[in-house]
Motif scaffolding. Structure first.
Motif, PDB file in Angstrom:
ATOM      1  N   SER A   1       1.866   0.841  -3.601  1.00  0.00           N
ATOM      2  CA  SER A   1       0.812  -0.129  -3.913  1.00  0.00           C
ATOM      3  C   SER A   1       0.536  -1.081  -2.751  1.00  0.00           C
ATOM      4  CB  SER A   1       1.195  -0.939  -5.158  1.00  0.00           C
ATOM      5  OG  SER A   1       2.424  -1.626  -4.949  1.00  0.00           O
ATOM      6  N   GLY A   2       1.492  -1.238  -1.851  1.00  0.00           N
ATOM      7  CA  GLY A   2       1.291  -2.137  -0.714  1.00  0.00           C
ATOM      8  C   GLY A   2       0.401  -1.561   0.375  1.00  0.00           C
ATOM      9  N   ILE A   3       0.083  -0.278   0.304  1.00  0.00           N
ATOM     10  CA  ILE A   3      -0.768   0.359   1.313  1.00  0.00           C
ATOM     11  C   ILE A   3      -2.236   0.136   0.956  1.00  0.00           C
ATOM     12  CG2 ILE A   3      -1.406   2.552   2.388  1.00  0.00           C
ATOM     13  CD1 ILE A   3       1.419   3.528   1.845  1.00  0.00           C
ATOM     14  N   PRO A   4      -3.065  -0.329   1.881  1.00  0.00           N
ATOM     15  CA  PRO A   4      -4.478  -0.596   1.591  1.00  0.00           C
ATOM     16  C   PRO A   4      -5.237   0.664   1.161  1.00  0.00           C
ATOM     17  CG  PRO A   4      -3.822  -1.607   3.658  1.00  0.00           C
ATOM     18  CD  PRO A   4      -2.703  -0.709   3.256  1.00  0.00           C
ATOM     19  N   GLU A   5      -6.300   0.459   0.425  1.00  0.00           N
ATOM     20  CA  GLU A   5      -7.106   1.567  -0.098  1.00  0.00           C
ATOM     21  C   GLU A   5      -7.752   2.387   1.016  1.00  0.00           C
ATOM     22  OE1 GLU A   5      -7.343   2.676  -3.163  1.00  0.00           O
ATOM     23  OE2 GLU A   5      -5.879   1.155  -3.774  1.00  0.00           O
ATOM     24  N   ARG A   6      -8.037   1.768   2.143  1.00  0.00           N
ATOM     25  CA  ARG A   6      -8.697   2.505   3.217  1.00  0.00           C
ATOM     26  C   ARG A   6      -7.812   3.622   3.768  1.00  0.00           C
ATOM     27  NH1 ARG A   6      -7.578   0.494   8.546  1.00  0.00           N
ATOM     28  NH2 ARG A   6      -6.122  -1.264   8.524  1.00  0.00           N
ATOM     29  N   PHE A   7      -6.497   3.501   3.590  1.00  0.00           N
ATOM     30  CA  PHE A   7      -5.586   4.585   3.964  1.00  0.00           C
ATOM     31  C   PHE A   7      -5.414   5.560   2.804  1.00  0.00           C
ATOM     32  CE2 PHE A   7      -4.126   1.124   6.819  1.00  0.00           C
ATOM     33  CZ  PHE A   7      -4.312   1.763   8.028  1.00  0.00           C
ATOM     34  N   LYS A   8      -5.387   5.037   1.588  1.00  0.00           N
ATOM     35  CA  LYS A   8      -5.150   5.898   0.427  1.00  0.00           C
ATOM     36  C   LYS A   8      -6.289   6.884   0.182  1.00  0.00           C
ATOM     37  CE  LYS A   8      -2.142   2.847  -2.259  1.00  0.00           C
ATOM     38  NZ  LYS A   8      -1.981   2.135  -3.545  1.00  0.00           N
ATOM     39  N   LYS A   9      -7.494   6.528   0.601  1.00  0.00           N
ATOM     40  CA  LYS A   9      -8.630   7.427   0.347  1.00  0.00           C
ATOM     41  C   LYS A   9      -8.473   8.766   1.065  1.00  0.00           C
ATOM     42  CE  LYS A   9     -11.614   5.512   4.001  1.00  0.00           C
ATOM     43  NZ  LYS A   9     -11.639   6.709   4.849  1.00  0.00           N
ATOM     44  N   ASP A  10      -7.649   8.802   2.125  1.00  0.00           N
ATOM     45  CA  ASP A  10      -7.416  10.046   2.856  1.00  0.00           C
ATOM     46  C   ASP A  10      -6.170  10.787   2.374  1.00  0.00           C
ATOM     47  OD1 ASP A  10      -9.649   9.593   4.444  1.00  0.00           O
ATOM     48  OD2 ASP A  10      -8.517   8.443   5.928  1.00  0.00           O
ATOM     49  N   PHE A  11      -5.458  10.219   1.374  1.00  0.00           N
ATOM     50  CA  PHE A  11      -4.278  10.907   0.846  1.00  0.00           C
ATOM     51  C   PHE A  11      -4.711  12.187   0.123  1.00  0.00           C
ATOM     52  CE2 PHE A  11      -1.314   6.958   0.326  1.00  0.00           C
ATOM     53  CZ  PHE A  11      -1.252   6.861   1.706  1.00  0.00           C
ATOM     54  N   PRO A  12      -3.898  13.235   0.162  1.00  0.00           N
ATOM     55  CA  PRO A  12      -4.221  14.453  -0.600  1.00  0.00           C
ATOM     56  C   PRO A  12      -4.271  14.160  -2.100  1.00  0.00           C
ATOM     57  CG  PRO A  12      -2.444  14.843   0.978  1.00  0.00           C
ATOM     58  CD  PRO A  12      -2.654  13.374   0.939  1.00  0.00           C
TER      59      PRO A  12
ATOM     60  N   GLY B   1       8.876  11.934  -5.426  1.00  0.00           N
ATOM     61  CA  GLY B   1       8.205  10.641  -5.515  1.00  0.00           C
ATOM     62  C   GLY B   1       8.295   9.911  -4.186  1.00  0.00           C
ATOM     63  N   TYR B   2       8.319   8.588  -4.261  1.00  0.00           N
ATOM     64  CA  TYR B   2       8.290   7.788  -3.033  1.00  0.00           C
ATOM     65  C   TYR B   2       9.237   6.604  -3.145  1.00  0.00           C
ATOM     66  CZ  TYR B   2       3.959  10.444  -2.559  1.00  0.00           C
ATOM     67  OH  TYR B   2       3.043  11.463  -2.492  1.00  0.00           O
ATOM     68  N   VAL B   3       9.765   6.199  -1.993  1.00  0.00           N
ATOM     69  CA  VAL B   3      10.514   4.945  -1.949  1.00  0.00           C
ATOM     70  C   VAL B   3       9.503   3.813  -1.766  1.00  0.00           C
ATOM     71  CG1 VAL B   3      12.596   6.007  -1.041  1.00  0.00           C
ATOM     72  CG2 VAL B   3      10.874   5.146   0.557  1.00  0.00           C
ATOM     73  N   PRO B   4       9.820   2.591  -2.216  1.00  0.00           N
ATOM     74  CA  PRO B   4       8.862   1.479  -2.081  1.00  0.00           C
ATOM     75  C   PRO B   4       8.426   1.294  -0.633  1.00  0.00           C
ATOM     76  CG  PRO B   4      10.653   0.863  -3.534  1.00  0.00           C
ATOM     77  CD  PRO B   4      11.034   2.197  -2.943  1.00  0.00           C
ATOM     78  N   SER B   5       7.115   1.188  -0.450  1.00  0.00           N
ATOM     79  CA  SER B   5       6.576   1.153   0.915  1.00  0.00           C
ATOM     80  C   SER B   5       6.767  -0.184   1.600  1.00  0.00           C
ATOM     81  CB  SER B   5       5.083   1.499   0.894  1.00  0.00           C
ATOM     82  OG  SER B   5       4.376   0.548   0.124  1.00  0.00           O
ATOM     83  N   GLY B   6       6.858  -1.256   0.838  1.00  0.00           N
ATOM     84  CA  GLY B   6       7.084  -2.538   1.485  1.00  0.00           C
ATOM     85  C   GLY B   6       6.198  -3.639   0.956  1.00  0.00           C
ATOM     86  N   ILE B   7       6.135  -4.713   1.727  1.00  0.00           N
ATOM     87  CA  ILE B   7       5.402  -5.916   1.327  1.00  0.00           C
ATOM     88  C   ILE B   7       3.916  -5.613   1.257  1.00  0.00           C
ATOM     89  CG2 ILE B   7       4.843  -8.286   1.999  1.00  0.00           C
ATOM     90  CD1 ILE B   7       7.619  -8.425   3.275  1.00  0.00           C
ATOM     91  N   ALA B   8       3.290  -6.049   0.167  1.00  0.00           N
ATOM     92  CA  ALA B   8       1.862  -5.800  -0.014  1.00  0.00           C
ATOM     93  C   ALA B   8       1.044  -6.530   1.033  1.00  0.00           C
ATOM     94  CB  ALA B   8       1.432  -6.237  -1.419  1.00  0.00           C
TER      95      ALA B   8
END
Length: 319
Positions: free
Chosen positions: A171-182, A299-306
């Motif tokens: 959830s800490g990763i901005p949407e502009r990066f998530k839009k390119d996720f598979p 799954g994923y480990v927590p990505s970090g500070i939002a």
């Protein structure tokens, strides 16, 4: 003819030839049309990515420019020492000049030109190196924390359910990066401690696997303080900042296991923040993801500070 006259006449031909010699040397250094392979690496390791030669070429060009400037300055200093030395037979105070406009303009304009040229090539290469493709082949969320690294493989792994775009851990990763996720990327992860070691090389730190010949995007996040993600033979590093997500892409073109480390002083055990990067064939990479899934590392480990509100506002204004 007086001794002074003879001395002056013998100096004139040398004075005329010196600018020609310096100019010829400068042209010889800068106009040979050589590539980065024709020069020593000057302390840099052999690049193992398609982007590495651009960085190495910029490094070598900067050294060449510095050397050419140094030779020119040293030449002018020696010329002044030799041709404006005190006469042995004539003792007098030389003509005093308060200022020389052409000379002052020269030593003002020339440094500006040098800095401008270096800025141009640096900005050109930086824009190329930080440019993100529309759809990278592989996406890895690199998580820095005191005192090791976690790697989230944002991949659609067979048998693993989930979606990286809606994952709470990311959830800490901005949407502009998530839009390119598979789509429907359940993902797998690798997480390390300072005591983790690579089973093949026994090098300290966790091991990040990457496929050869595939464009890899690193999405860098931190859980605590500023770190810096640096794979040494990639010749590329970038800060891992809490509340701000950085990203860059590389295409590994050589198989092997390479060393990585944190390049930002991040606390008492900074020197233990080591990791490994193993570049393998795409088939072995896919098999490794399946092996992680079999181990239960799904799954994923927590990505970090939002991302902070200030950073969100900045991105809204620039995008």
């Amino acid at each position: 003819m007086s001794p002074n006259g003879s001395d002056r006449s013998s100096r004139r031909p040398m004075r005329r030839k010196l600018p020609q010699v310096l100019t010829a040397g400068l042209i010889l250094v800068t106009a040979t049309g050589c590539t980065y392979k024709d020069f020593p690496r000057l302390g840099m390791p052999t690049p193992v990515t398609e982007e590495g030669p651009r960085i190495l070429s910029l490094w070598q060009g900067s050294w060449a420019a510095a050397l050419a400037t140094g030779v020119l300055v040293w030449g002018l200093i020696l010329w002044s020492i030799i041709f404006h030395r005190r006469s042995r037979t004539k003792i007098e105070v030389p003509t005093q000049t308060r200022y020389n406009m052409p000379l002052e303009a020269l030593y003002t304009v020339v440094p500006l030109i040098i800095v401008s040229v270096l800025f141009y090539f640096t900005a050109r290469d930086e824009s190329k190196l930080l440019k993100l493709s529309d759809k990278p082949d592989v996406t890895v969320n690199v998580v820095g924390y005191q005192w090791s690294w976690g790697f989230n493989y944002v991949e659609n792994v067979p048998g693993v359910s989930g979606d990286a775009k809606t994952s709470k851990e990311l959830s800490g990763i901005p949407e502009r990066f998530k839009k390119d996720f598979p789509a429907n990327a359940g993902g797998v992860y690798e997480v390390g401690t300072p005591g983790t070691r690579n089973p093949q090389t026994n090098n300290p730190g966790p091991t990040l696997w990457l496929p050869k010949g595939k464009k890899v995007r690193f999405v860098l996040t931190s859980r605590d303080v500023i770190h810096s993600f640096w794979v040494v033979p990639f010749l590329m590093k970038q800060d891992v900042i809490p509340g701000h997500t950085n990203s860059f892409e590389v295409t590994p073109n050589k198989e092997g296991t390479f060393l990585g480390k944190c390049a930002e002083l991040c606390g008492v055990d900074h020197s233990r923040m080591l990791f490994n990067v193993k570049v393998v064939s795409p088939e072995k990479y896919e098999q490794h993801l399946k092996d992680l899934a079999k181990k239960g590392q799904t799954g994923y480990v927590p990505s970090g500070i939002a991302q902070t509100e200030h950073e969100k506002n900045r991105e809204t204004k620039t995008t």
